[in-house]
Design an enzyme around this catalytic site. Sequence first.
Site, short mmCIF file in Angstrom:
data_model
loop_
_atom_site.label_atom_id
_atom_site.label_comp_id
_atom_site.label_asym_id
_atom_site.label_seq_id
_atom_site.Cartn_x
_atom_site.Cartn_y
_atom_site.Cartn_z
N CYS A 2 0.84 -1.18 0.00
CA CYS A 2 0.00 0.00 0.00
C CYS A 2 0.88 1.24 0.00
O CYS A 2 2.11 1.15 0.01
CB CYS A 2 -0.90 0.00 1.23
N LEU A 51 -3.70 -1.53 -1.34
CA LEU A 51 -3.66 -2.74 -2.17
C LEU A 51 -4.18 -3.86 -1.29
O LEU A 51 -3.54 -4.24 -0.31
CB LEU A 51 -2.24 -3.04 -2.64
#
Length: 604
Positions: A2, A51
């Site tokens: 992320c 993510l």
Amino acid sequence: MCGILAVLGAADWSQAKRAHVLSCSRRLKHRGPDWSGLYQCEGNFLAQQRLAIVSPLSGDQPLYNADRTIVVVANGEIYNHKKIRKQFASKHTFSTGSDCEVIIPLYEEYGEDFVDMLDGVFAFVLYDTRTKTYMAARDAIGVNPLYIGRGSDGAVWISSEMKALNEDCVEFEIFPPGHLYSSAAGGLRRWYKPQWFAENVPATPYQPLLLREAFEKAVIKRLMTDVPFGVLLSGGLDSSLVAAVTKRHLIKTEAAEKFGAELHSFVVGLEGSPDLIAAREVADHLGTIHHEFHFTVQDGIDAIEEVIYHDETYDVTTIRASTPMFLMARKIKALGVKMVLSGEGSDELLGGYLYFHFAPNKEEFHKETCRKVKALHQYDCLRANKATSAWGLEVRVPFLDKEFINVAMSMDPEWKMYNADLGRIEKWVMRKAFDDEEHPYLPKHILYRQKEQFSDGVGYNWIDGLKAFTEQQVSDEMMKNAAKVYPHNTPVNKEAYYYRMIFERLFPQESARETVPWGPSIACSTPAAIEWVEQWKASHDPSGRLIASHNSASASANHTNHANANANGNSNGKANGNCAMAANGTNGVGLVVANGTANGKMEA
């Protein structure tokens, strides 16, 4: 992986400031294309681009405790999160399935002294509204990137990549691995304090079963996923072991129940390159459905500017190796894969690079491994993370598991060193640990085979093509004035100059250029190791091909390795400059996917 961004203590609390922070956060959207979130409390902003790998339906961030007095944004994978959840089941109400949510009850129970309880990789920021204090931390080795800076108003900026903060900070730097930042305590302090950090030479004997078990555990814990995943496979020792261990244990995991146990293997390279050939052989042995991605030198050259933008470096070796990986990551993500395992870290821990062969004694050998592991966050960790995160693909690295590192770095370095008399080649300790006659992981000729540096392994023409191209882009006159134009970390050849020009255009700040490591290197060595061989001091090319024994290594390695595969005894710690050596620079750009999303041969 992320992307996180935190702005803490900003003087401006306005909606315009919020919009600006959100805009900066979106520069990290490639790292987390699945969701975005932003928290604001007065002049404190915590943003995340997600993510989704674990609990994709319920793990959106920011994360909160029950009364929302504690907020966290994180880029991480906490492999022991289920154990921690059980520990706090009666004390804490969990609202998501996110592995990173366990950071909150740990903080509530132990304050800031909990980071070493996390088993995984991470970069996170936690804000406590009750005390109006915050903390941030980065994993032990720096697998996940993180930067910290100061705004003109005194605000602290913390970001996964410097592109989200470089334009707003008067100064910024790499957030050091193994550290935490505490606003209450007033600065950084180290939380990761392993014994090997002091660089004292260990004396623990080699225990092959212990090494094997530690590595298998490291791989198995990284199979924690709620999305399709894979294993990078270049055909070298490290990536092949990752693939072999995954193959052996995948069937027993929850991931296999969700996505099946069939493995698909992928590799990238120039047509006819060493990695393509080696990976094909390993894939045949493991029984994978094999996929080859081919690229041309021109494809790579066309991607250089994007690679520098995403990697945020001008280091020559990193850019050379990142470019094929960057191209391949796009293809992998297009197939529906969101996470891969890779082999980074083995060469640093075990002395597998070509130049380690010339270490004058075990003391120097061990010190160099310590230096290499400490610097991983600026080289292979940076490359593997950012080149793949550019396309929203997460890389996990079992060799950099904390437990495995402790086992590998506590071993007497004599066992790691080359010794022709005892039949020990580079990374012999790992090869021997997995040399199982009854239940072989890999055939002996693969287990004991030399591996190229990655940028060499994808095809020698790749490096030669880069040199030829940059030779035309940078004039002799420009090189004469290089020290005037770039007084800090002056480029020593035209390839380095070309990368530097692009970097300075994208990241013109002084702080940005100072985040990039510098100093002479040969075959990925640190500057200190250059002193081992007088001839190395005159080299301006970091390629492993410059090591004298590289060209003859492949020809002699298999014969030597088969003859001595079962050798035992104690190493004398001496290096012989005429014998075969191995390097596995980036451990593979290839992929074994644990689902059925990809079929057949594909070409990029």
